[in-house]
Design a protein around this motif. Sequence first.
Motif, PDB file in Angstrom:
ATOM      1  N   THR A 100      -2.228-114.903 -29.337  1.00  0.00           N
ATOM      2  CA  THR A 100      -3.447-114.403 -28.718  1.00  0.00           C
ATOM      3  C   THR A 100      -3.345-114.466 -27.196  1.00  0.00           C
TER       4      THR A 100
ATOM      5  N   PRO B 198     -14.233-117.587 -24.184  1.00  0.00           N
ATOM      6  CA  PRO B 198     -14.120-116.633 -25.306  1.00  0.00           C
ATOM      7  C   PRO B 198     -14.599-115.226 -24.972  1.00  0.00           C
ATOM      8  N   HIS B 199     -15.729-115.095 -24.270  1.00  0.00           N
ATOM      9  CA  HIS B 199     -16.215-113.744 -23.959  1.00  0.00           C
ATOM     10  C   HIS B 199     -15.317-113.056 -22.939  1.00  0.00           C
TER      11      HIS B 199
ATOM     12  N   GLU C 111     -12.009-113.613 -22.777  1.00  0.00           N
ATOM     13  CA  GLU C 111     -10.820-113.230 -23.541  1.00  0.00           C
ATOM     14  C   GLU C 111     -11.042-111.887 -24.230  1.00  0.00           C
ATOM     15  N   GLN C 112     -12.237-111.696 -24.768  1.00  0.00           N
ATOM     16  CA  GLN C 112     -12.567-110.420 -25.406  1.00  0.00           C
ATOM     17  C   GLN C 112     -12.566-109.298 -24.375  1.00  0.00           C
TER      18      GLN C 112
ATOM     19  N   SER D  80      -9.025-108.410 -23.417  1.00  0.00           N
ATOM     20  CA  SER D  80      -8.437-107.612 -24.490  1.00  0.00           C
ATOM     21  C   SER D  80      -8.834-106.146 -24.361  1.00  0.00           C
ATOM     22  N   SER D  81     -10.108-105.886 -24.014  1.00  0.00           N
ATOM     23  CA  SER D  81     -10.569-104.510 -23.825  1.00  0.00           C
ATOM     24  C   SER D  81      -9.905-103.866 -22.620  1.00  0.00           C
TER      25      SER D  81
END
Length: 208
Positions: free
Chosen positions: A2, A70-71, A73-74, A77-78
């Motif tokens: 990840t 976490p937000h 990381e998302q 990713s985008s």
Amino acid sequence: MTYRDIFSGSPLACAYKTLEDCSVKEKEQLVIERALCKISFPYWLRYVKIVTTPIPGQTGSSIRQFDLLPHLEQFVSSLLSDSLITVLKSRQIRISTTLAAYVLWFAMNNEGANNLLFSKGQPEAKELLSKAHRIYGQLPGFLKHKIDPDSTEELGFPSMKSSIKAFPSTSSAGISYTASIVVCDEHQEHPYAEENYISGKPTRDAGG
């Protein structure tokens, strides 16, 4: 693996030494580390520190290591997988800081990159660019490039023939530029949001 796994390693102990103080082995490690940072934004984020605003009574440094929450990381990713991204967000959750880090990383590691930052007015546009500038200021020397121009409206990296430019939202802002990345910060507040969006369409159609 990840993005969190890539990000979670520790920076090299020798990263903040001057080259004169590094051993031959450490210099070799920095060459490899620079190559890894060039190809991987999450890996490069290991070396990002952010300057936070101190408040009365606060103790300790206001310069802190970037934390890939976490937000975020998302969001990263985008950024690395999608070409058209709209973020509906609350304030002060470091989306703009992460975006400033991304456009800085892209400009410093992709030859010919031209990144355009739009905000509702000139002060806001300058502040968005200044976030990238503050991140650059905290990077270890082995990751830096010479800056020219170095102003409140543009950061240029001559060795990469790349730049980051800041614009207020006007009817013709950025219309003559071809961009790698177009950022519209606080887009709902832009007085010419629709015009700027349309003027950026050729860039998007070309894959930027």
